[in-house]
Design an enzyme around this catalytic site. Structure first.
Site, PDB file in Angstrom:
ATOM      1  N   THR A 416     -75.284   6.764  -4.116  1.00  0.00           N
ATOM      2  CA  THR A 416     -74.820   6.622  -5.505  1.00  0.00           C
ATOM      3  C   THR A 416     -75.399   5.591  -6.515  1.00  0.00           C
ATOM      4  O   THR A 416     -75.878   3.994  -6.054  1.00  0.00           O
ATOM      5  CB  THR A 416     -73.321   7.576  -6.134  1.00  0.00           C
ATOM      6  OG1 THR A 416     -72.580   5.789  -5.751  1.00  0.00           O
ATOM      7  CG2 THR A 416     -73.227   8.026  -5.511  1.00  0.00           C
ATOM      8  N   THR A 434     -75.869  10.923  -8.715  1.00  0.00           N
ATOM      9  CA  THR A 434     -75.527  10.012  -6.711  1.00  0.00           C
ATOM     10  C   THR A 434     -76.664  11.477  -6.732  1.00  0.00           C
ATOM     11  O   THR A 434     -77.078  12.889  -6.902  1.00  0.00           O
ATOM     12  CB  THR A 434     -74.972  10.677  -6.324  1.00  0.00           C
ATOM     13  OG1 THR A 434     -75.037  10.373  -4.467  1.00  0.00           O
ATOM     14  CG2 THR A 434     -73.871  12.244  -6.690  1.00  0.00           C
ATOM     15  N   GLU A 460     -75.714  16.981  -1.051  1.00  0.00           N
ATOM     16  CA  GLU A 460     -74.607  15.883  -1.466  1.00  0.00           C
ATOM     17  C   GLU A 460     -73.732  17.306  -0.425  1.00  0.00           C
ATOM     18  O   GLU A 460     -72.135  17.266  -0.405  1.00  0.00           O
ATOM     19  CB  GLU A 460     -74.356  16.780  -2.814  1.00  0.00           C
ATOM     20  CG  GLU A 460     -73.611  15.856  -3.679  1.00  0.00           C
ATOM     21  CD  GLU A 460     -73.671  14.892  -3.742  1.00  0.00           C
ATOM     22  OE1 GLU A 460     -73.058  14.109  -3.599  1.00  0.00           O
ATOM     23  OE2 GLU A 460     -74.901  14.126  -3.638  1.00  0.00           O
ATOM     24  N   ASP A 463     -71.082  16.418   1.765  1.00  0.00           N
ATOM     25  CA  ASP A 463     -69.558  15.853   1.112  1.00  0.00           C
ATOM     26  C   ASP A 463     -68.424  16.654   1.478  1.00  0.00           C
ATOM     27  O   ASP A 463     -67.236  16.602   0.822  1.00  0.00           O
ATOM     28  CB  ASP A 463     -70.022  14.867  -1.110  1.00  0.00           C
ATOM     29  CG  ASP A 463     -69.906  13.938  -0.445  1.00  0.00           C
ATOM     30  OD1 ASP A 463     -70.365  12.794   0.557  1.00  0.00           O
ATOM     31  OD2 ASP A 463     -69.831  13.443  -1.898  1.00  0.00           O
ATOM     32  N   SER A 488     -66.034  14.801  -4.179  1.00  0.00           N
ATOM     33  CA  SER A 488     -66.443  13.288  -4.461  1.00  0.00           C
ATOM     34  C   SER A 488     -65.669  12.032  -4.761  1.00  0.00           C
ATOM     35  O   SER A 488     -64.817  12.470  -4.403  1.00  0.00           O
ATOM     36  CB  SER A 488     -67.364  13.847  -5.453  1.00  0.00           C
ATOM     37  OG  SER A 488     -67.905  11.920  -5.726  1.00  0.00           O
ATOM     38  N   SER A 489     -66.489  10.841  -4.029  1.00  0.00           N
ATOM     39  CA  SER A 489     -65.596   9.624  -4.806  1.00  0.00           C
ATOM     40  C   SER A 489     -65.932   9.019  -5.785  1.00  0.00           C
ATOM     41  O   SER A 489     -65.160   8.065  -6.210  1.00  0.00           O
ATOM     42  CB  SER A 489     -65.553   8.598  -3.716  1.00  0.00           C
ATOM     43  OG  SER A 489     -65.128   9.082  -2.230  1.00  0.00           O
ATOM     44  N   GLY A 511     -71.165   3.669  -3.531  1.00  0.00           N
ATOM     45  CA  GLY A 511     -71.157   3.159  -2.076  1.00  0.00           C
ATOM     46  C   GLY A 511     -69.771   4.189  -1.337  1.00  0.00           C
ATOM     47  O   GLY A 511     -68.767   3.629  -1.005  1.00  0.00           O
ATOM     48  N   GLY A 512     -70.215   5.466  -1.866  1.00  0.00           N
ATOM     49  CA  GLY A 512     -69.491   6.373  -1.017  1.00  0.00           C
ATOM     50  C   GLY A 512     -67.898   6.320  -1.419  1.00  0.00           C
ATOM     51  O   GLY A 512     -67.619   5.640  -2.279  1.00  0.00           O
TER      52      GLY A 512
HETATM   53  N1  GLY Z   1     -71.854  10.965  -2.812  1.00  0.00           N
HETATM   54  C1  GLY Z   1     -70.786  10.392  -2.990  1.00  0.00           C
HETATM   55  C2  GLY Z   1     -69.905  11.063  -3.770  1.00  0.00           C
HETATM   56  O1  GLY Z   1     -70.562  11.895  -4.954  1.00  0.00           O
HETATM   57  O2  GLY Z   1     -68.403  10.422  -3.849  1.00  0.00           O
END
Ligand code: GLY
Length: 605
Positions: A416, A434, A460, A463, A488-489, A511-512
């Site tokens: 992201t 992202t 994606e 996730d 998502s985060s 940063g995931g």
């Molecule tokens: N792929 C990162 C997020 O959506 O949190």
């Protein structure tokens, strides 16, 4: 030094404008002058100074992208206009992190209200919970799943930006594409971060288009400073500039996207033209939560960001922690311990409950039940003087639940890019965007142009939980289902003063899953510890998803790491490459900070 670039660029632009008033006028009528910005040299940490602006400010992950946003704001554009220009340039110059082949969440403040635009990718109609299971019913290795056609979700970023532009755009849509198209046609210098990401990447080389475009015949990644043109992307962006999102979601560009997904050499995906054509961005009710003297607004599910980070903040507020929290400008061990334990508990709830709200119900039919002070007080009682240990945190019971979900195992999450903007009207954007992992699904799509280059497709769908159910047979809330958005985060965040209602900050990070820790800790640093937007981003990170504690390499003294180990945390040092951007209201104006761990810069006036 990079940190002096914005001022230099402004001066340079002024000189060019005075000497050559008609020097570069794009076809659309918007004057755009690419800045002379050298790519960032060296690697790792680059000290930056924050900058203060009176009228408007924009912070993004790459100097060329920030500059595109700056030029839109300087031309009288809105925060949404600037965000669109930034995103299109990021597709070109930071292709590894975000782009038109991915998804995004955009939080917008129009001076009165906050709205949340959801451009999250969706799963194609032809998939089910077995998408990422092998023939034996076991989950695929992460990279095998990610670098494939299976992982590609129906992209949503362009449709979302189009929706936000309809509501809040001021400049013509087509003009917002001028910087990216011009840079794609005329070339831009490959940055250090793009070069090192390409050099470290193996799977991208398996894609014939990407291999030919990003590597030489010996397999060497494009060098830092190489002037890279991307004629395929220029043509695709020109089509979107003229015809809007329909140019990506229907017609030849869509046909090319679907055919690349479905003809992947190792694991073809199941996306169809109907999936692409049917994609719709959504507006959702943002989640706004009172915390101290502030109202913190963030993104609701399918993002777990706001709920999880506000749980951490809420639990910390229940604890009596030694003051001051900082010693020698670093968080003290007692604060780190409490933060990490609160994160363990918050991530257990996240694993149990949070998924696409169009598919799962919130506990007690209200996501805010996860933030109820009484509930967080109970959860905080589980935080003791020593660590509960790796994997020990269990989800809580925030209210009546209509379906009992199984706990999702921890999985890798990456990637992201974040954009923060305040415009001249005081309207603001916090947008996190992202394609998931670096270089997404490792599929470059040229839009059927046959020209070199293109844009990268997201991965994606990784996730989602790879397993649809637990060993005990309980369905996992975040399992793959047709048309669903993966959890998502991403945590785009706007902060308001509770008394006056005034906007006081826009922030977020890549940063995931660690986005949640990065943003939570930055809020505490800004509004509890009184650091400014640049100082707050410079503090070293410590994170846990419930197991091992990862602390930023070289960020803390050995004594801190030993003390955390003595409290029962399994501690490992590693790089924690956040990419925080924050714009904060101060007595002097808008102070912008950009993360020293990446290439981002802030510009403004
Ligand atoms: N792929 C990162 C997020 O959506 O949190």
């Amino acid at each position: 030094m990079l940190h002096s670039t914005p001022t230099l660029v402004r001066h340079w632009l002024l000189v060019v404008a005075l000497l050559f008033p008609l020097a570069v006028v794009a076809e659309s009528g918007l004057p755009y002058t690419p800045p002379e910005i050298a790519p960032e040299v060296g690697s790792g940490y680059h000290a930056k100074s924050g900058s203060t602006y009176q009228q408007f400010a924009v912070a993004a992950a790459n100097p060329l992208a920030t500059d595109a946003g700056y030029q839109m704001l300087a031309a009288g554009g809105s925060a949404v206009d600037a965000a669109i220009a930034v995103q299109m340039v990021l597709t070109l110059v930071e292709p590894q992190s975000s782009g038109i082949g991915g998804g995004a969440f955009l939080l917008h403040y129009d001076g009165q209200a906050v709205s949340a635009y959801d451009g999250r990718e969706t799963a194609p109609q032809a998939v089910d919970g077995t998408l990422f299971l092998d023939a034996e019913g076991e989950p695929l290795a992460f990279l095998d799943a990610a670098a494939s056609g299976l992982s590609v979700g129906v992209p949503g970023t362009v449709r979302m930006l189009e929706l936000a532009h309809r509501d809040h755009g001021r400049l013509p849509w087509a003009d917002l594409f001028t910087p990216a198209i011009q840079l794609a046609e005329q070339g831009f210098p490959v940055s250090h971060r793009l070069h090192t990401s390409l050099a470290a990447e193996q799977r991208l080389r398996d894609d014939p288009l990407a291999q030919a475009f990003y590597y030489d015949s010996d397999g060497a990644a494009l060098a830092v400073g190489y002037m890279l043109k991307n004629p395929a992307l220029a043509a695709i962006l020109s089509a979107i500039a003229t015809d809007g999102s329909a140019a990506l979601h229907t017609g030849v560009i869509a046909e090319d996207l679907v055919s690349r997904v479905r003809s992947h050499h190792s694991r073809p995906g199941r996306m169809t033209l109907d999936d692409l054509a049917a994609y719709q961005a959504q507006t959702r009710d943002p989640l706004c939560t009172d915390w101290r003297a502030y109202r913190i607004c963030g993104f609701p599910p399918p993002s777990s960001g706001h709920l999880t980070l506000m749980q951490i903040l809420g639990m910390l507020d229940q604890l009596e922690l030694p003051e001051p929290a900082l010693e020698n400008q670093l968080p003290r061990v007692a604060w780190l311990h409490a933060f990490l334990e609160a994160a363990r508990l918050a991530f257990a709830d996240r694993a149990q409950y949070i998924a696409d709200p169009d598919f799962v119900s919130a506990p007690a039919d209200d996501w805010a039940s996860l933030l109820a002070p009484d509930y967080l007080a109970l959860r905080a009682q589980l935080i003791g003087s020593t660590s509960m240990g790796s994997g020990a945190a269990a989800p809580g019971n925030p209210g009546t639940i209509s379906e009992v979900w199984g706990l999702q195992a921890t999985q890798p999450e990456y990637g992201t890019s974040h954009i923060s903007i305040v415009d001249a009207d005081g309207h603001a954007v916090a947008m996190t965007t992202t394609i998931e992992a670096a270089f997404g699904a490792r599929i470059l799509a040229d839009g059927g142009t046959g020209l070199p280059g293109g844009y990268l497709l997201n991965n994606e769908l990784t996730d989602f939980s790879f397993r649809p159910q637990t060993a005990e047979g309980l369905a996992i809330a975040n399992r793959v289902e047709p048309g669903k958005r993966p959890r998502s985060s991403m945590s785009p965040t706007l902060v308001f003063d509770r008394d006056s209602g005034a906007l006081v900050a826009s922030l977020g990070s890549p940063g995931g899953a660690a986005i949640i820790h990065y943003v939570a800790r930055t809020l505490i640093a800004l509004f509890d510890w009184g650091l400014d937007a640049q100082q707050a981003l410079e503090l070293p990170h410590a994170i846990t998803l419930g197991g091992t504690v990862f602390v930023e390499q070289g960020g803390f003294p050995e004594a801190t790491l030993s003390a955390l180990s003595e409290l029962g945390h399994e501690v490992q040092e590693r790089e924690l490459t956040s990419g925080l951007q924050a714009i904060q209201r101060t007595a002097d104006g808008w102070l912008g900070g950009a993360d020293p761990r990446r290439e981002g810069v802030v510009m403004g006036q």
